[in-house]
Design a protein around this motif. Structure first.
Motif, PDB file in Angstrom:
ATOM      1  N   GLU A  68       1.384  20.314  -0.540  1.00 31.33           N
ATOM      2  CA  GLU A  68       2.837  20.179  -0.689  1.00 31.33           C
ATOM      3  C   GLU A  68       3.224  18.856  -1.330  1.00 31.33           C
ATOM      4  OE1 GLU A  68       5.379  20.906   2.592  1.00 31.33           O
ATOM      5  OE2 GLU A  68       5.236  23.056   2.233  1.00 31.33           O
ATOM      6  N   PHE A  69       4.350  18.877  -2.034  1.00 33.53           N
ATOM      7  CA  PHE A  69       4.888  17.633  -2.587  1.00 33.53           C
ATOM      8  C   PHE A  69       6.397  17.654  -2.428  1.00 33.53           C
ATOM      9  CE2 PHE A  69       4.340  20.719  -6.024  1.00 33.53           C
ATOM     10  CZ  PHE A  69       5.537  20.677  -6.714  1.00 33.53           C
ATOM     11  N   GLU A  70       7.021  16.487  -2.605  1.00 32.44           N
ATOM     12  CA  GLU A  70       8.480  16.392  -2.417  1.00 32.44           C
ATOM     13  C   GLU A  70       9.083  15.602  -3.581  1.00 32.44           C
ATOM     14  OE1 GLU A  70       9.026  14.215   1.268  1.00 32.44           O
ATOM     15  OE2 GLU A  70       8.295  12.356   0.387  1.00 32.44           O
ATOM     16  N   ASN A  71      10.404  15.707  -3.722  1.00 29.31           N
ATOM     17  CA  ASN A  71      11.112  14.891  -4.717  1.00 29.31           C
ATOM     18  C   ASN A  71      10.901  13.422  -4.382  1.00 29.31           C
ATOM     19  OD1 ASN A  71      12.367  16.958  -6.305  1.00 29.31           O
ATOM     20  ND2 ASN A  71      13.802  17.316  -4.634  1.00 29.31           N
ATOM     21  N   ASP A  72      10.696  12.602  -5.388  1.00 25.54           N
ATOM     22  CA  ASP A  72      10.528  11.159  -5.176  1.00 25.54           C
ATOM     23  C   ASP A  72      11.871  10.576  -4.727  1.00 25.54           C
ATOM     24  OD1 ASP A  72      10.317   8.434  -5.330  1.00 25.54           O
ATOM     25  OD2 ASP A  72       9.612   8.372  -7.400  1.00 25.54           O
ATOM     26  N   PRO A  73      11.968  10.094  -3.467  1.00 21.48           N
ATOM     27  CA  PRO A  73      13.270   9.617  -2.975  1.00 21.48           C
ATOM     28  C   PRO A  73      13.721   8.320  -3.651  1.00 21.48           C
ATOM     29  CG  PRO A  73      11.546   9.137  -1.372  1.00 21.48           C
ATOM     30  CD  PRO A  73      10.908   9.952  -2.462  1.00 21.48           C
ATOM     31  N   ASN A  74      12.800   7.673  -4.376  1.00 19.14           N
ATOM     32  CA  ASN A  74      13.180   6.438  -5.076  1.00 19.14           C
ATOM     33  C   ASN A  74      14.065   6.714  -6.287  1.00 19.14           C
ATOM     34  OD1 ASN A  74      11.568   4.248  -3.629  1.00 19.14           O
ATOM     35  ND2 ASN A  74      10.022   5.815  -4.024  1.00 19.14           N
ATOM     36  N   VAL A  75      14.021   7.959  -6.784  1.00 19.80           N
ATOM     37  CA  VAL A  75      14.894   8.301  -7.923  1.00 19.80           C
ATOM     38  C   VAL A  75      15.890   9.407  -7.596  1.00 19.80           C
ATOM     39  CG1 VAL A  75      13.253   7.575  -9.699  1.00 19.80           C
ATOM     40  CG2 VAL A  75      13.179   9.914  -8.896  1.00 19.80           C
ATOM     41  N   THR A  76      15.584  10.280  -6.632  1.00 16.36           N
ATOM     42  CA  THR A  76      16.435  11.442  -6.370  1.00 16.36           C
ATOM     43  C   THR A  76      17.799  11.008  -5.835  1.00 16.36           C
ATOM     44  OG1 THR A  76      14.471  12.735  -5.913  1.00 16.36           O
ATOM     45  CG2 THR A  76      16.565  13.661  -5.186  1.00 16.36           C
ATOM     46  N   LYS A 115       0.865  -1.193   0.000  1.00 14.82           N
ATOM     47  CA  LYS A 115       0.000   0.000   0.000  1.00 14.82           C
ATOM     48  C   LYS A 115       0.895   1.234   0.000  1.00 14.82           C
ATOM     49  CE  LYS A 115      -4.493  -1.271   0.725  1.00 14.82           C
ATOM     50  NZ  LYS A 115      -4.489  -2.258  -0.346  1.00 14.82           N
ATOM     51  N   MET A 116       0.670   2.131  -0.950  1.00 16.27           N
ATOM     52  CA  MET A 116       1.542   3.288  -1.078  1.00 16.27           C
ATOM     53  C   MET A 116       1.084   4.415  -0.148  1.00 16.27           C
ATOM     54  SD  MET A 116       3.597   2.020  -3.163  1.00 16.27           S
ATOM     55  CE  MET A 116       4.665   3.342  -3.748  1.00 16.27           C
ATOM     56  N   ASN A 117       2.060   5.018   0.561  1.00 15.56           N
ATOM     57  CA  ASN A 117       1.741   6.140   1.451  1.00 15.56           C
ATOM     58  C   ASN A 117       1.654   7.461   0.697  1.00 15.56           C
ATOM     59  OD1 ASN A 117       1.791   4.491   3.721  1.00 15.56           O
ATOM     60  ND2 ASN A 117       4.017   4.668   3.882  1.00 15.56           N
ATOM     61  N   HIS A 118       2.057   7.444  -0.563  1.00 13.91           N
ATOM     62  CA  HIS A 118       2.090   8.676  -1.363  1.00 13.91           C
ATOM     63  C   HIS A 118       1.472   8.412  -2.727  1.00 13.91           C
ATOM     64  CE1 HIS A 118       5.390   9.147   1.539  1.00 13.91           C
ATOM     65  NE2 HIS A 118       5.209  10.454   1.421  1.00 13.91           N
ATOM     66  N   ILE A 119       1.094   9.488  -3.379  1.00 16.48           N
ATOM     67  CA  ILE A 119       0.690   9.391  -4.786  1.00 16.48           C
ATOM     68  C   ILE A 119       1.809  10.032  -5.603  1.00 16.48           C
ATOM     69  CG2 ILE A 119      -0.730  11.516  -4.610  1.00 16.48           C
ATOM     70  CD1 ILE A 119      -2.038   8.723  -6.676  1.00 16.48           C
ATOM     71  N   TYR A 120       2.183   9.365  -6.696  1.00 15.83           N
ATOM     72  CA  TYR A 120       3.366   9.778  -7.456  1.00 15.83           C
ATOM     73  C   TYR A 120       2.955  10.460  -8.757  1.00 15.83           C
ATOM     74  CZ  TYR A 120       6.112   7.037  -4.193  1.00 15.83           C
ATOM     75  OH  TYR A 120       6.703   6.573  -3.054  1.00 15.83           O
ATOM     76  N   GLY A 174      20.460  14.543  -8.258  1.00 17.05           N
ATOM     77  CA  GLY A 174      19.221  15.313  -8.153  1.00 17.05           C
ATOM     78  C   GLY A 174      18.024  14.512  -8.642  1.00 17.05           C
ATOM     79  N   ASN A 175      17.057  15.227  -9.198  1.00 18.59           N
ATOM     80  CA  ASN A 175      15.801  14.617  -9.643  1.00 18.59           C
ATOM     81  C   ASN A 175      15.582  14.995 -11.099  1.00 18.59           C
ATOM     82  OD1 ASN A 175      13.204  13.644  -9.959  1.00 18.59           O
ATOM     83  ND2 ASN A 175      12.260  15.038  -8.488  1.00 18.59           N
ATOM     84  N   LEU A 176      16.436  14.452 -11.978  1.00 18.28           N
ATOM     85  CA  LEU A 176      16.402  14.852 -13.392  1.00 18.28           C
ATOM     86  C   LEU A 176      15.128  14.390 -14.087  1.00 18.28           C
ATOM     87  CD1 LEU A 176      20.091  14.343 -14.610  1.00 18.28           C
ATOM     88  CD2 LEU A 176      19.022  16.330 -13.556  1.00 18.28           C
ATOM     89  N   THR A 177      14.475  13.346 -13.535  1.00 15.51           N
ATOM     90  CA  THR A 177      13.242  12.868 -14.172  1.00 15.51           C
ATOM     91  C   THR A 177      12.023  13.654 -13.673  1.00 15.51           C
ATOM     92  OG1 THR A 177      12.994  11.149 -12.492  1.00 15.51           O
ATOM     93  CG2 THR A 177      14.124  10.525 -14.514  1.00 15.51           C
TER      94      THR A 177
END
Length: 249
Positions: free
Chosen positions: A190-198, A154-159, A204-207
């Motif tokens: 609020e939103f944040e950089n996706d830590p799975n790719v950053t 279950k995802m705690n965030h929406i991507y 950084g977060n090029l995607t």
């Protein structure tokens, strides 16, 4: 001039090949691929990202520093939201070089610069979310859904992402038999950089991948994005199947 991250870009592909070589324990071959990417890079974006990988491979700290500063110089030329997300990592790497070279003043200055770029992303969008679900404009996408990629999680965030090709790929890889859909969405908070790719594969977060705990509002549907070929999709599915890394939820 393209500053967008494009997995089909020749330089990005060379860097990904190099990372593959690193992962399989062949640093010499990786280093050669990174240098080839650097020598074939044609614009500021390609030079920034190629120099970053050449820097990582240097054994001598002073050489490492030269390459990280070269990468930073091109990153500053690009002046792009995605590239700005790499500044904390670039300045921190430069700071570590100065620390190793016993120059605490320059190290401190670069640590301060690194921290000054951290914080909430300021990406203005537009944003996209790829799925196979059939949804209507005005509906809200919420967290707590099951992951498309890991059954039972279950995802705690929406991507979501600001790169339509990234959302298109997510739609193609999503579960279900419905047609691939890419919705235009607006974060409701609020939103944040996706830590799975950053700072994972690339600095950084090029995607331009983000996540939020608050809902995303669907404001439209995109119809035109670059579809992956069946061969590319097969490779992506393989990558996901082999990805033993934990999803940061």
């Amino acid at each position: 001039m393209h500053n967008q991250f494009d997995p089909n870009n020749k330089i990005i592909q060379l860097l990904l090949q190099g990372m593959g070589m690193e992962d399989s324990g062949n640093p010499e071959a990786a280093g050669l691929l990174f240098l080839k990417a650097w020598s074939e890079a044609t614009d500021d974006f390609e030079k920034f990202v190629a120099a970053y990988y050449v820097a990582r491979h240097q054994k001598i700290v002073s050489e490492k520093l030269i390459w990280f500063e070269t990468s930073l110089r091109f990153a500053l030329e690009v002046n792009d939201i995605a590239v700005k997300s790499a500044f904390p990592s670039l300045y921190m790497n430069i700071a570590k070089c100065y620390e190793a070279l016993s120059d605490p003043d320059k190290a401190k200055k670069n640590i301060e610069l690194s921290h000054s770029y951290k914080g909430t992303p300021s990406d203005p969008g537009p944003f996209f979310h790829g799925t196979r679900a059939d949804l209507q404009v005005g509906e809200l996408l919420t967290a707590k859904e099951e992951s498309n990629y890991k059954p039972g999680l279950k995802m705690n965030h929406i991507y979501f992402t600001a790169l339509i090709s990234g959302a298109g790929l997510a739609a193609a890889l999503a579960k279900g038999d419905g047609p691939e859909r890419v919705y235009i969405v607006e974060p409701t908070g609020e939103f944040e950089n996706d830590p799975n790719v950053t700072d994972k594969k690339f600095p950084g977060n090029l995607t331009r991948s983000y996540r939020s705990q608050v809902p995303l509002k669907i404001v439209g549907e995109a119809t035109d994005w670059l579809q992956q070929t069946p061969e590319e999709l097969r490779r992506w599915r393989e990558k996901l199947a082999n990805n033993q890394g934990e999803i940061i939820n």
